[in-house]
Motif scaffolding. Structure first.
Motif, PDB file in Angstrom:
ATOM      1  N   UNK A 204       0.822  -1.209   0.000  1.00 31.60           N
ATOM      2  CA  UNK A 204       0.000   0.000   0.000  1.00 31.60           C
ATOM      3  C   UNK A 204       0.859   1.264   0.000  1.00 31.60           C
ATOM      4  N   UNK A 205       1.893   1.290   0.856  1.00 35.70           N
ATOM      5  CA  UNK A 205       2.725   2.486   0.941  1.00 35.70           C
ATOM      6  C   UNK A 205       3.472   2.724  -0.360  1.00 35.70           C
ATOM      7  N   UNK A 218      -8.019  11.474  -0.547  1.00 35.54           N
ATOM      8  CA  UNK A 218      -9.242  10.696  -0.733  1.00 35.54           C
ATOM      9  C   UNK A 218      -9.045   9.255  -0.283  1.00 35.54           C
ATOM     10  N   UNK A 219      -7.895   8.686  -0.612  1.00 36.55           N
ATOM     11  CA  UNK A 219      -7.618   7.296  -0.248  1.00 36.55           C
ATOM     12  C   UNK A 219      -7.599   7.113   1.272  1.00 36.55           C
ATOM     13  N   UNK A 220      -6.833   7.957   1.975  1.00 37.58           N
ATOM     14  CA  UNK A 220      -6.716   7.810   3.430  1.00 37.58           C
ATOM     15  C   UNK A 220      -8.022   8.170   4.141  1.00 37.58           C
ATOM     16  N   UNK A 221      -8.686   9.248   3.678  1.00 37.51           N
ATOM     17  CA  UNK A 221      -9.947   9.635   4.311  1.00 37.51           C
ATOM     18  C   UNK A 221     -11.025   8.577   4.100  1.00 37.51           C
ATOM     19  N   UNK A 225      -9.813   6.709   7.480  1.00 36.96           N
ATOM     20  CA  UNK A 225     -10.569   7.586   8.375  1.00 36.96           C
ATOM     21  C   UNK A 225     -12.077   7.366   8.277  1.00 36.96           C
ATOM     22  N   UNK A 226     -12.495   6.476   7.356  1.00 37.06           N
ATOM     23  CA  UNK A 226     -13.896   6.061   7.207  1.00 37.06           C
ATOM     24  C   UNK A 226     -14.844   7.239   6.933  1.00 37.06           C
ATOM     25  N   UNK A 227     -14.390   8.216   6.156  1.00 36.29           N
ATOM     26  CA  UNK A 227     -15.234   9.353   5.823  1.00 36.29           C
ATOM     27  C   UNK A 227     -16.088   9.043   4.592  1.00 36.29           C
ATOM     28  N   UNK A 228     -17.222   9.704   4.488  1.00 37.24           N
ATOM     29  CA  UNK A 228     -18.089   9.523   3.322  1.00 37.24           C
ATOM     30  C   UNK A 228     -17.571  10.369   2.165  1.00 37.24           C
TER      31      UNK A 228
END
Length: 263
Positions: A204-205, A218-221, A225-228
């Motif tokens: 992944x890294x 966008x990927x990390x959030x 971070x489980x954001x919509x």
């Protein structure tokens, strides 16, 4: 002084924007300690994962983790990107080597008072002397008389010394079913979950290093971070449709890179 502080902060922020491969090349050329610290921070997860393999063996996790971090630093200092190895593949045996060395230096599998450790050594030496002198295996009483200590102290030290003796893989245990003994080697011969986790993290890294700033956010959030999509769109000032489109692009890149690993 304020300008120096601002410049230092700006430099640290810039380092975080540079991909890992470029950082390793820069560190190889400059030996810059700030670059080194950034590389350490990015790869601490390897030390964490490997440290967890050795918990519940008589040494505190924090101590093991500290040794693992030292191994990580050694690995970063010695790593040569030009040789073609992934850093995690190079770092893992280096870190494990440091951890095992630490366990060997500690000697005892669990914490035993120094008094007992020293007494155990004396008892072992006395067994050799008394065996030659008596032409038989010495008894607890023989050892107690020879060392001028009580039998209880001898028994205490002999019992404690068992934690220092490694168990053979051929040792068997009574099974609770089928009246069949279980061999120790049959209980530990399973695939190591933590090495697989390291490989996944490294994969992944390596891919994320190729993403642009928007793709990284966008990927990390989205997946860490489980954001919509709506929340991400609002934070970036773009439409949800754009977030969805970028997410699909990210998934395409991940799939493509994963297929390469299977070839």
């Amino acid at each position: 002084m304020i300008n120096d502080g601002c410049c230092e902060q700006k430099k640290l922020e810039n380092l975080k924007e540079i991909d890992t491969k470029t950082l390793f090349n820069k560190f190889k050329q400059t030996k810059d300690l700030e670059i080194r610290n950034e590389l350490i921070e990015r790869h601490l997860y390897i030390a964490q994962i490997l440290s967890k393999k050795y918990v519940n063996r008589g040494i505190e996790y924090d101590d093991i983790y500290q040794v693992a971090c030292i191994g990580l630093i050694y690995a970063i200092d010695r790593y040569d990107l030009d040789k073609g190895f992934e850093f995690s593949s190079f770092a893992t045996p280096t870190i494990i080597g440091e951890i095992k060395k630490y366990f060997r230096d500690k000697g005892w599998a669990i914490r035993v008072p120094r008094r007992i450790q020293e007494l155990s050594k004396k008892i072992n030496n006395s067994k050799v002397v008394l065996s030659q002198k008596l032409q038989r295996s010495p008894t607890v009483e023989d050892i107690a008389d020879y060392l001028n200590i009580s039998k209880e102290e001898v028994l205490e030290a002999m019992e404690a010394s068992k934690v220092y003796t490694p168990q053979s893989l051929d040792i068997t245990y009574d099974s609770n079913s089928d009246d069949k003994d279980v061999n120790l080697s049959e209980l530990i011969g399973e695939e190591d979950f933590y090495f697989r986790k390291i490989e996944n993290n490294d994969f992944l890294m390596r891919i994320v290093d190729k993403f642009n700033k928007v793709e990284k956010k966008i990927f990390f959030d989205r997946y860490f971070n489980k954001k919509t999509q709506v929340a991400i769109a609002e934070s970036l000032g773009i439409s949800q449709m754009t977030v969805s489109r970028v997410e699909k692009k990210i998934m395409g890149k991940l799939k493509k890179e994963f297929q390469k690993t299977l070839e």
